[in-house]
Design a protein around this motif. Structure first.
Motif, PDB file in Angstrom:
ATOM      1  N   GLN A  18       0.835  -1.187   0.000  1.00 24.38           N
ATOM      2  CA  GLN A  18       0.000   0.000   0.000  1.00 24.38           C
ATOM      3  C   GLN A  18       0.881   1.252   0.000  1.00 24.38           C
ATOM      4  O   GLN A  18       2.103   1.160   0.059  1.00 24.38           O
ATOM      5  CB  GLN A  18      -0.893   0.010   1.250  1.00 24.38           C
ATOM      6  N   CYS A  19       0.236   2.401  -0.014  1.00 26.67           N
ATOM      7  CA  CYS A  19       0.934   3.679   0.029  1.00 26.67           C
ATOM      8  C   CYS A  19       0.611   4.373   1.347  1.00 26.67           C
ATOM      9  O   CYS A  19      -0.552   4.436   1.746  1.00 26.67           O
ATOM     10  CB  CYS A  19       0.492   4.553  -1.136  1.00 26.67           C
ATOM     11  N   ASP A  44       4.859   1.841  -0.061  1.00 19.67           N
ATOM     12  CA  ASP A  44       5.393   3.027  -0.724  1.00 19.67           C
ATOM     13  C   ASP A  44       5.134   4.205   0.203  1.00 19.67           C
ATOM     14  O   ASP A  44       4.111   4.261   0.883  1.00 19.67           O
ATOM     15  CB  ASP A  44       4.699   3.252  -2.062  1.00 19.67           C
ATOM     16  N   VAL A  46       4.934   8.470   0.768  1.00 17.87           N
ATOM     17  CA  VAL A  46       4.828   9.826   0.247  1.00 17.87           C
ATOM     18  C   VAL A  46       5.033  10.758   1.434  1.00 17.87           C
ATOM     19  O   VAL A  46       4.353  10.639   2.451  1.00 17.87           O
ATOM     20  CB  VAL A  46       3.454  10.093  -0.399  1.00 17.87           C
TER      21      VAL A  46
END
Length: 74
Positions: A18-19, A44, A46
C-alpha cells in the motif's frame, strides 16, 4: 513451526503493498520509520513537505532508503 505474528503481518503487507502518506516529514521518528518501511519493501511512502528540509534531515540522520519516497511540496 508457526511464523511469529509480526513476521506474518509484514509478509502480508509486502504481498499487498500500500501507500502511506506522512505529513510530519522532518520529524526524525517519522523519517526513520519511513526509511525502514521502504527498506523492508512493506509500503510506498509519500512525504508531505519541502524537499530541501527533508533532504537535510535525511543526511543528518544518515538514512539510506528514503530517497525512494515521493515528496510532495504543499
Amino acid at each position: 513451526m508457526m511464523e511469529p505474528l509480526f513476521e506474518k503481518l509484514k509478509s502480508n503487507a509486502v504481498a499487498h503493498r500500500q501507500c502511506i502518506i506522512l505529513p510530519e516529514s522532518t520529524e526524525p521518528r517519522t523519517l526513520t520509520a519511513a526509511d525502514k518501511i521502504i527498506g523492508d519493501k512493506v509500503a510506498d511512502i509519500v512525504l508531505i513537505g519541502h524537499a530541501d528540509e527533508i533532504d537535510a534531515k535525511v543526511k543528518e540522520l544518515g538514512l539510506t532508503h528514503i530517497g525512494e519516497a515521493r515528496i510532495i511540496n504543499p
